[in-house]
Scaffold this motif. Structure first.
Motif, PDB file in Angstrom:
ATOM      1  N   GLY A 218      -6.333  16.342 -11.741  1.00  0.00           N
ATOM      2  CA  GLY A 218      -6.199  17.764 -11.723  1.00  0.00           C
ATOM      3  C   GLY A 218      -4.808  17.828 -11.694  1.00  0.00           C
ATOM      4  N   GLY A 219      -4.231  18.882 -10.777  1.00  0.00           N
ATOM      5  CA  GLY A 219      -2.760  19.357 -10.639  1.00  0.00           C
ATOM      6  C   GLY A 219      -1.927  18.342  -9.989  1.00  0.00           C
ATOM      7  N   GLN A 220      -2.538  17.345  -9.345  1.00  0.00           N
ATOM      8  CA  GLN A 220      -1.696  16.353  -8.348  1.00  0.00           C
ATOM      9  C   GLN A 220      -1.551  15.170  -9.140  1.00  0.00           C
ATOM     10  OE1 GLN A 220      -3.827  14.793  -4.803  1.00  0.00           O
ATOM     11  NE2 GLN A 220      -1.958  14.914  -3.684  1.00  0.00           N
ATOM     12  N   ASN A 221      -0.159  14.981  -9.592  1.00  0.00           N
ATOM     13  CA  ASN A 221       0.052  13.794 -10.336  1.00  0.00           C
ATOM     14  C   ASN A 221       0.560  12.477  -9.632  1.00  0.00           C
ATOM     15  OD1 ASN A 221      -0.110  15.133 -12.798  1.00  0.00           O
ATOM     16  ND2 ASN A 221       2.046  15.916 -12.670  1.00  0.00           N
ATOM     17  N   VAL A 222       1.113  12.426  -8.447  1.00  0.00           N
ATOM     18  CA  VAL A 222       1.320  11.515  -7.699  1.00  0.00           C
ATOM     19  C   VAL A 222       0.544  11.480  -6.473  1.00  0.00           C
ATOM     20  CG1 VAL A 222       3.046   9.943  -6.561  1.00  0.00           C
ATOM     21  CG2 VAL A 222       3.565  11.196  -8.897  1.00  0.00           C
ATOM     22  N   VAL A 223       0.033  10.346  -5.944  1.00  0.00           N
ATOM     23  CA  VAL A 223      -0.862  10.325  -4.546  1.00  0.00           C
ATOM     24  C   VAL A 223      -0.052   8.977  -4.114  1.00  0.00           C
ATOM     25  CG1 VAL A 223      -2.947   9.759  -3.661  1.00  0.00           C
ATOM     26  CG2 VAL A 223      -2.953  11.182  -5.600  1.00  0.00           C
ATOM     27  N   ILE A 224       0.267   9.304  -2.629  1.00  0.00           N
ATOM     28  CA  ILE A 224       0.772   8.180  -1.837  1.00  0.00           C
ATOM     29  C   ILE A 224      -0.360   7.524  -1.239  1.00  0.00           C
ATOM     30  CG2 ILE A 224       2.232   7.519  -0.036  1.00  0.00           C
ATOM     31  CD1 ILE A 224       3.905  10.169  -0.810  1.00  0.00           C
ATOM     32  N   HIS A 225      -0.344   6.261  -1.192  1.00  0.00           N
ATOM     33  CA  HIS A 225      -1.384   5.301  -0.487  1.00  0.00           C
ATOM     34  C   HIS A 225      -0.994   4.576   0.504  1.00  0.00           C
ATOM     35  CE1 HIS A 225      -4.134   6.393  -3.966  1.00  0.00           C
ATOM     36  NE2 HIS A 225      -3.034   6.056  -4.770  1.00  0.00           N
ATOM     37  N   TYR A 226      -1.482   4.344   1.561  1.00  0.00           N
ATOM     38  CA  TYR A 226      -1.142   3.618   2.871  1.00  0.00           C
ATOM     39  C   TYR A 226      -1.923   2.438   3.130  1.00  0.00           C
ATOM     40  CZ  TYR A 226       1.374   8.187   2.905  1.00  0.00           C
ATOM     41  OH  TYR A 226       2.197   9.204   2.802  1.00  0.00           O
ATOM     42  N   GLY A 227      -1.294   1.325   3.351  1.00  0.00           N
ATOM     43  CA  GLY A 227      -2.172   0.031   3.472  1.00  0.00           C
ATOM     44  C   GLY A 227      -1.562  -1.229   3.362  1.00  0.00           C
ATOM     45  N   THR A 228      -2.223  -2.021   3.034  1.00  0.00           N
ATOM     46  CA  THR A 228      -1.761  -3.541   2.869  1.00  0.00           C
ATOM     47  C   THR A 228      -1.284  -3.772   1.565  1.00  0.00           C
ATOM     48  OG1 THR A 228      -3.307  -4.510   4.459  1.00  0.00           O
ATOM     49  CG2 THR A 228      -2.304  -6.131   3.143  1.00  0.00           C
ATOM     50  N   ILE A 229       0.025  -4.308   1.516  1.00  0.00           N
ATOM     51  CA  ILE A 229       0.693  -4.927   0.207  1.00  0.00           C
ATOM     52  C   ILE A 229       0.731  -6.582   0.236  1.00  0.00           C
ATOM     53  CG2 ILE A 229       2.920  -5.019  -1.045  1.00  0.00           C
ATOM     54  CD1 ILE A 229       3.446  -2.475  -0.381  1.00  0.00           C
ATOM     55  N   ALA A 230       0.222  -6.975  -1.003  1.00  0.00           N
ATOM     56  CA  ALA A 230       0.292  -8.318  -0.999  1.00  0.00           C
ATOM     57  C   ALA A 230       1.435  -8.745  -1.797  1.00  0.00           C
ATOM     58  CB  ALA A 230      -1.051  -8.911  -1.784  1.00  0.00           C
ATOM     59  N   SER A 231       2.059  -9.947  -1.062  1.00  0.00           N
ATOM     60  CA  SER A 231       3.445 -10.349  -1.728  1.00  0.00           C
ATOM     61  C   SER A 231       3.217 -11.934  -1.804  1.00  0.00           C
ATOM     62  CB  SER A 231       4.504 -10.197  -0.441  1.00  0.00           C
ATOM     63  OG  SER A 231       5.642 -10.703  -1.022  1.00  0.00           O
ATOM     64  N   GLY A 232       3.739 -12.358  -2.857  1.00  0.00           N
ATOM     65  CA  GLY A 232       3.630 -13.843  -3.326  1.00  0.00           C
ATOM     66  C   GLY A 232       4.819 -14.300  -4.219  1.00  0.00           C
ATOM     67  N   SER A 233       4.830 -15.469  -4.638  1.00  0.00           N
ATOM     68  CA  SER A 233       5.786 -15.987  -5.720  1.00  0.00           C
ATOM     69  C   SER A 233       5.199 -15.925  -6.931  1.00  0.00           C
ATOM     70  CB  SER A 233       6.148 -17.233  -5.222  1.00  0.00           C
ATOM     71  OG  SER A 233       5.138 -18.184  -5.100  1.00  0.00           O
ATOM     72  N   GLN A 234       4.131 -15.442  -7.468  1.00  0.00           N
ATOM     73  CA  GLN A 234       3.704 -15.650  -8.468  1.00  0.00           C
ATOM     74  C   GLN A 234       3.189 -14.076  -9.220  1.00  0.00           C
ATOM     75  OE1 GLN A 234       0.672 -18.359  -9.066  1.00  0.00           O
ATOM     76  NE2 GLN A 234       2.142 -20.152  -9.173  1.00  0.00           N
ATOM     77  N   VAL A 235       3.424 -13.998 -10.361  1.00  0.00           N
ATOM     78  CA  VAL A 235       2.984 -12.663 -10.834  1.00  0.00           C
ATOM     79  C   VAL A 235       1.294 -12.661 -11.116  1.00  0.00           C
ATOM     80  CG1 VAL A 235       2.888 -11.012 -12.837  1.00  0.00           C
ATOM     81  CG2 VAL A 235       5.035 -12.164 -11.976  1.00  0.00           C
ATOM     82  N   ILE A 236       0.695 -11.578 -10.493  1.00  0.00           N
ATOM     83  CA  ILE A 236      -1.022 -11.576 -10.865  1.00  0.00           C
ATOM     84  C   ILE A 236      -1.015 -10.905 -12.318  1.00  0.00           C
ATOM     85  CG2 ILE A 236      -3.023 -10.734  -9.968  1.00  0.00           C
ATOM     86  CD1 ILE A 236      -1.832 -12.969  -8.581  1.00  0.00           C
ATOM     87  N   LYS A 237      -1.473 -11.711 -12.964  1.00  0.00           N
ATOM     88  CA  LYS A 237      -1.861 -11.000 -14.449  1.00  0.00           C
ATOM     89  C   LYS A 237      -3.424 -11.227 -14.887  1.00  0.00           C
ATOM     90  CE  LYS A 237       2.797 -11.919 -16.272  1.00  0.00           C
ATOM     91  NZ  LYS A 237       3.613 -12.641 -17.357  1.00  0.00           N
ATOM     92  N   ASP A 238      -4.192 -11.133 -13.717  1.00  0.00           N
ATOM     93  CA  ASP A 238      -5.717 -11.043 -14.209  1.00  0.00           C
ATOM     94  C   ASP A 238      -6.547 -10.325 -13.332  1.00  0.00           C
ATOM     95  OD1 ASP A 238      -8.036 -12.686 -15.485  1.00  0.00           O
ATOM     96  OD2 ASP A 238      -8.113 -13.326 -13.366  1.00  0.00           O
ATOM     97  N   GLY A 239      -7.288  -9.572 -13.962  1.00  0.00           N
ATOM     98  CA  GLY A 239      -7.910  -8.724 -13.120  1.00  0.00           C
ATOM     99  C   GLY A 239      -8.889  -9.470 -12.134  1.00  0.00           C
ATOM    100  N   ILE A 240      -9.604 -10.545 -12.593  1.00  0.00           N
ATOM    101  CA  ILE A 240     -10.691 -11.247 -11.732  1.00  0.00           C
ATOM    102  C   ILE A 240      -9.993 -11.566 -10.445  1.00  0.00           C
ATOM    103  CG2 ILE A 240     -12.234 -12.986 -11.543  1.00  0.00           C
ATOM    104  CD1 ILE A 240     -12.775 -12.459 -14.435  1.00  0.00           C
ATOM    105  N   SER A 241      -8.743 -12.388 -10.693  1.00  0.00           N
ATOM    106  CA  SER A 241      -7.979 -12.883  -9.488  1.00  0.00           C
ATOM    107  C   SER A 241      -7.406 -11.792  -8.514  1.00  0.00           C
ATOM    108  CB  SER A 241      -6.664 -13.647  -9.972  1.00  0.00           C
ATOM    109  OG  SER A 241      -7.097 -14.647 -10.904  1.00  0.00           O
ATOM    110  N   ARG A 242      -6.908 -10.537  -9.356  1.00  0.00           N
ATOM    111  CA  ARG A 242      -6.550  -9.461  -8.395  1.00  0.00           C
ATOM    112  C   ARG A 242      -7.605  -8.987  -7.663  1.00  0.00           C
ATOM    113  NH1 ARG A 242      -6.578  -4.555 -12.186  1.00  0.00           N
ATOM    114  NH2 ARG A 242      -8.883  -4.923 -11.676  1.00  0.00           N
ATOM    115  N   ASP A 243      -8.723  -8.983  -7.906  1.00  0.00           N
ATOM    116  CA  ASP A 243      -9.826  -8.136  -7.106  1.00  0.00           C
ATOM    117  C   ASP A 243     -10.288  -9.408  -6.107  1.00  0.00           C
ATOM    118  OD1 ASP A 243      -9.728  -5.765  -8.499  1.00  0.00           O
ATOM    119  OD2 ASP A 243     -11.345  -6.178  -9.885  1.00  0.00           O
ATOM    120  N   GLN A 244     -10.336 -10.535  -6.546  1.00  0.00           N
ATOM    121  CA  GLN A 244     -10.782 -11.535  -5.590  1.00  0.00           C
ATOM    122  C   GLN A 244      -9.830 -11.733  -4.421  1.00  0.00           C
ATOM    123  OE1 GLN A 244     -11.509 -15.430  -7.395  1.00  0.00           O
ATOM    124  NE2 GLN A 244     -11.604 -16.583  -5.400  1.00  0.00           N
ATOM    125  N   ILE A 245      -8.637 -11.950  -4.645  1.00  0.00           N
ATOM    126  CA  ILE A 245      -7.687 -11.929  -3.666  1.00  0.00           C
ATOM    127  C   ILE A 245      -7.657 -10.736  -2.838  1.00  0.00           C
ATOM    128  CG2 ILE A 245      -5.036 -11.884  -3.073  1.00  0.00           C
ATOM    129  CD1 ILE A 245      -4.709 -13.518  -5.575  1.00  0.00           C
TER     130      ILE A 245
END
Length: 902
Positions: A218-245
């Motif tokens: 709709g008219g709202q382009n940007v939404v701000i979300h609040y919660g947990t951010i996952a931080s680590g030393s490797q780039v996640i490039k896989d949807g399955i791993s992303r969802d599992q973690i």
């Protein structure tokens, strides 16, 4: 226009970015720019100073190509050291989103860290221990953002609920910059998690039927979300791993790579603009716009915080000093001895530690007298009686064991950057434990028998120092040494803080024997046996184990002691080194060992084989994975159980020392005197060389390559590999030894231990020359490795000689245009450049460039490396225009490649 200059103390907000594009977005948010600080040779950070509203803000970015938690921690540490009035930080940039049925996260949205469930807003997803079921348990906690920021987040959410946000106004600042506009980012497409990218820079070839259908916003382009951010030393490039973690962590909103390095030492809020979906369909087009939306969100949050609130907020340094009780750690690899009896010595140590607050203690005594058992019981009682104390254990018998223990302690303390390539692990641990905020701790260094190893200068990544200089110092911490060397003990601690451990008093030894025996024994017979064993704990434990296993009386065992051949005992006692212990009696350790070993060899041949094999390795921390394979798992378990029952080996705890599966699996300590006796027995039977060769072959097979991800494995195997390579029972020119030495040298090189690396690599080279000749490819590889070490030591002239030998050999064997040959040309040019021989280096670089362009093409990364090298040499000669002309064609290609790697 000249900018005004403020003092460093006038700045209260630190804003950190990981990428230049993020820094550019942050700079656009400044309402006013200030003059930068004077040049500081001790501060590698570059700062942009300015203000947002009435807050004076410091901006800084990680160095190019150096992303990750340790780099972020380094930038923050330098920032708060220079700008001492900083109250909090903002980590602002891009991240990979985690869309779900609960959160409709789209590209360009913003995620703000906020405490949720058991997490403080940021969780380090790659930190923890994997259990037997494969599930990973997180073993650390990252602090939540400071209260003033969480209150501002609440204010921001309230603004958005009431539609009073300035988000659109601040975002319009980017309208004049095409790269940052949303219409430059392209379409927002989410694919199914199980569907991987087909190929190419875009998803034009990907199957459109695999797209996830989502209703328009709709008219709202940007939404701000609040919660947990996952931080680590490797780039996640896989949807399955992303969802599992995400599921394992209770639902995370995005992934990023720097915040874990900040949260515990630089109180901050993490704000991430979503540039991709952390899957294989990564697209760089959204990065600029996502960086802009994150920066806008950060500005709006700052606009909510009244300057008066910051005045009442502690600085980050004050917060460090006022941390509540820190988490305690118990990193002790040995299991508790339920038969411990040396209470008097334990009481003395506890008095010195907890009443007199001694910071350095050393206890010394003969081998087998029970020093390890005393400090082990001290560790467990400290844990029980002083829950505020952390306890750490270092097996101090070799440099490799010390390196391994420091790495494990670093993992346990969750020190940011401990796994980074070339990380100075010992220095990081020292710095962490030397801080008052680390709390109270006890560090035990067991078997520190080689004083020279501790006090001689040794190579570290940045300077020469001794190992003893790597020990932490804190008014809240104490270090205890155990050693057989009285002189070493006096070097390690003041004379009033050394303790000499003698053989047990008769009453204490009698108590130990009675506790160790299954059946009651006659007191008079016990006294006779203890006299024969010179009241030595190790000998008592072995004798009791034999008596229990064979269900015989003490009288029968005494007859066995009397029958033991004098010549055999003398042979087994060689190299025991503890002068004056046995007086006119037979060596009690060797005697009891002989009786038990004969029993083991008759009834469990695999246990005897294990003992023979282990005696060829370092005595401490032998992984079960290195032992010869048994026919069945039960056979292996029975063999290990037999050796443990006879007190020949001690099982290490499988507790939370490290996430390394090799250590969590199982490891064993073989007592030093039992190891010596076993080697002497094998030598007498002419079998020591045979078993040493078996151990060598096994280690060659399992020793990992010197890739940084293998560091946890090679730190386990390194002490054993060095022990076997420098054993007098091994053929010094064997091919297997050369292979293992090369692996050892390259791992030491990867750790930055250049002085220690050069010996194994030189020996590997000599072995290959003897067996393969000077021009064999493997020999040339060893020469090349030697050149690398010499270069790291700054010995460029010798390194040049090595590189010339390799180049000549490869041109002859492989041809002038082979990739390996061209790599040698490149290496030689670099050595010439280091010596200021720029004209010769230019000639070499031109040769490499011409041949690589011909063989690989102009846009190949190796070709671009040659372009960059040549430009560097031209610049050193003052040919700036030519250098710029060389660099210009490949700049965009290199930049694109680096971003893709991220």
């Amino acid at each position: 226009m000249k900018h005004r200059r403020l003092q460093p103390k006038d700045y209260t907000v630190g804003w950190i970015c990981a990428l230049p594009i993020e820094l550019a977005a942050a700079q656009e948010m400044l309402d006013e720019k200030h003059e930068g600080p004077p040049y500081d040779s001790f501060d590698a950070n570059l700062y942009t100073l300015g203000c947002i509203g009435r807050h004076n803000v410091v901006l800084s970015c990680l160095s190019a190509g150096q992303i990750g938690p340790q780099s972020a921690a380094n930038v923050a540490t330098r920032m708060k050291a220079k700008f001492t009035s900083i109250r909090f930080g903002l980590m602002v940039g891009i991240g990979g989103g985690v869309p779900s049925s609960e959160r409709d996260i789209r590209l360009g949205d913003v995620v703000v860290s906020q405490p949720h469930l058991e997490h403080g807003g940021v969780v380090q997803y790659d930190s923890g221990k994997t259990g037997p079921d494969g599930r990973k348990t997180r073993t650390g906690w990252l602090n939540a953002p400071p209260a003033v920021l969480l209150q501002a987040v609440s204010g921001l959410r309230a603004r958005h609920y009431r539609d009073r946000s300035n988000f659109a106004l601040y975002l319009s600042i980017f309208d004049r910059l095409d790269n940052f506009r949303r219409d430059s980012a392209g379409s927002d497409v989410l694919f199914e998690a199980t569907y991987n990218h087909v190929g190419g820079k875009t998803c034009e070839q990907c199957n459109k039927e695999k797209e996830v259908k989502r209703p328009p916003r709709g008219g709202q382009n940007v939404v701000i979300h609040y919660g947990t951010i996952a931080s680590g030393s490797q780039v996640i490039k896989d949807g399955i791993s992303r969802d599992q973690i995400s599921r394992e962590l209770g639902g995370v909103l995005c992934f990023e790579m720097e915040a874990a390095g900040l949260m515990n030492d630089f109180p901050c809020l993490v704000i991430r603009g979503i540039c991709d979906y952390a899957d294989s369909h990564k697209n760089k087009k959204w990065q600029s716009y996502a960086a802009a939306t994150a920066a806008v969100c950060a500005k709006e949050i700052l606009s909510i915080i009244p300057p008066a609130d910051l005045v009442r907020t502690a600085t980050v340094d004050e917060i460090d000093l006022s941390h509540s009780t820190p988490k305690t750690h118990f990193l002790v690899p040995l299991l508790r001895n339920s038969r411990f009896v040396s209470v008097s010595y334990l009481n003395i140590l506890e008095k010195k530690l907890f009443t007199e607050r001694c910071q350095r203690l050393a206890i010394y005594g003969l081998g087998g007298v029970g020093k390890t058992q005393i400090v082990l019981e001290l560790a467990y009682q400290t844990r029980e009686r002083n829950p505020s104390y952390s306890v750490f254990w270092i097996q101090a018998s070799s440099v490799e064991k010390v390196e391994q223990a420091y790495l494990q302690i670093g993992h346990g303390l969750q020190i940011p950057g401990i796994n980074e390539e070339k990380a100075d692990v010992k220095q990081l641990v020292k710095q962490k434990l030397s801080q008052e905020s680390a709390g109270e701790w006890l560090l035990i260094l067991d078997n520190a028998d080689d004083a020279d190893m501790w006090f001689k200068e040794t190579d570290t990544t940045t300077w020469n120092s001794s190992l003893v200089d790597m020990l932490p110092r804190s008014t809240k911490g104490s270090v205890i040494w155990t050693t057989r060397d009285r002189k070493g003990a006096l070097k390690m601690a003041p004379s009033q803080d050394t303790l000499n451990i003698h053989e047990m008093e008769e009453s204490v030894a009698s108590d130990l024997l009675r506790k160790s025996l299954i059946r009651p024994a006659d007191l008079q017979m016990c006294a006779r046996l203890l006299y024969q064993l010179t009241y030595l704990p190790l000998a008592i434990a072995q004798a009791a184990a034999y008596i229990n296993a064979n269900q015989i009386s003490i009288a029968e065992y005494l007859s066995l002691l009397e029958e033991a051949e004098e010549t055999t005992i003398n042979m087994l006692s060689e190299d025991f080194e503890d002068e004056g212990r046995y007086r006119d009696l037979k060596n009690p350790v060797a005697t009891t060992w002989l009786i038990s070993f004969r029993q083991i060899r008759r009834h469990n041949s695999l246990a005897a084989k294990y003992l023979s094999f282990m005696s060829c390795l370092d005595a401490n921390g032998v992984p079960q994975a290195v032992l010869p394979r048994a026919a069945t798992r039960k056979d292996a378990t029975d063999a290990i159980g037999t050796l443990s029952a006879y007190s020949f080996i001690t099982k290490r705890s499988a507790g939370p020392l490290t996430t390394n599966p090799l250590i969590d699996n199982q490891a064993f300590d073989l007592h030093r005197l039992v190891r010596l006796a076993t080697r002497n027995w094998l030598r007498a039977e002419n079998k020591l060389g045979q078993w040493s060769e078996k151990a060598m072959t096994r280690l060659v097979d399992i020793f990992p390559t010197a890739e940084h991800m293998n560091m946890p494995q090679w730190t386990v195997y390194l002490p054993h590999a060095l022990c076997i390579c420098f054993s007098d029972a091994i053929d010094k020119n064997s091919t297997e030894r050369g292979r293992l030495l090369e692996k050892i040298g390259l791992c030491l090189l990867a750790e930055g231990r250049y002085k220690e690396a050069i010996g194994p690599i030189e020996e590997a080279l000599q072995a290959r020359i003897e067996v393969l000749g000077n021009e064999h490819p493997d020999t040339l590889m060893s020469i090349n490795d030697l050149g690398r070490v010499l270069s790291k030591q700054g010995n460029y002239k010798a390194a040049e000689e090595m590189n010339r030998r390799v180049l000549e050999g490869r041109e002859k064997a492989l041809g002038k245009e082979h990739p390996d040959t061209l790599t040698s040309v490149n290496n030689l040019a670099l050595m010439l450049q280091h010596q200021g021989k720029y004209k010769a280096a230019e000639e070499m670089n031109r040769r490499a460039l011409e041949r690589r362009e011909k063989a690989l093409g102009k846009e190949h990364l190796d070709t671009l490396t040659s372009v960059s090298n040549l430009a560097s040499v031209l610049q050193h000669q003052g040919k700036y225009e030519a250098a710029e002309e060389m660099n210009r064609p490949c700049y965009n290609t290199r930049a694109s490649t680096k971003r893709q790697r991220r």
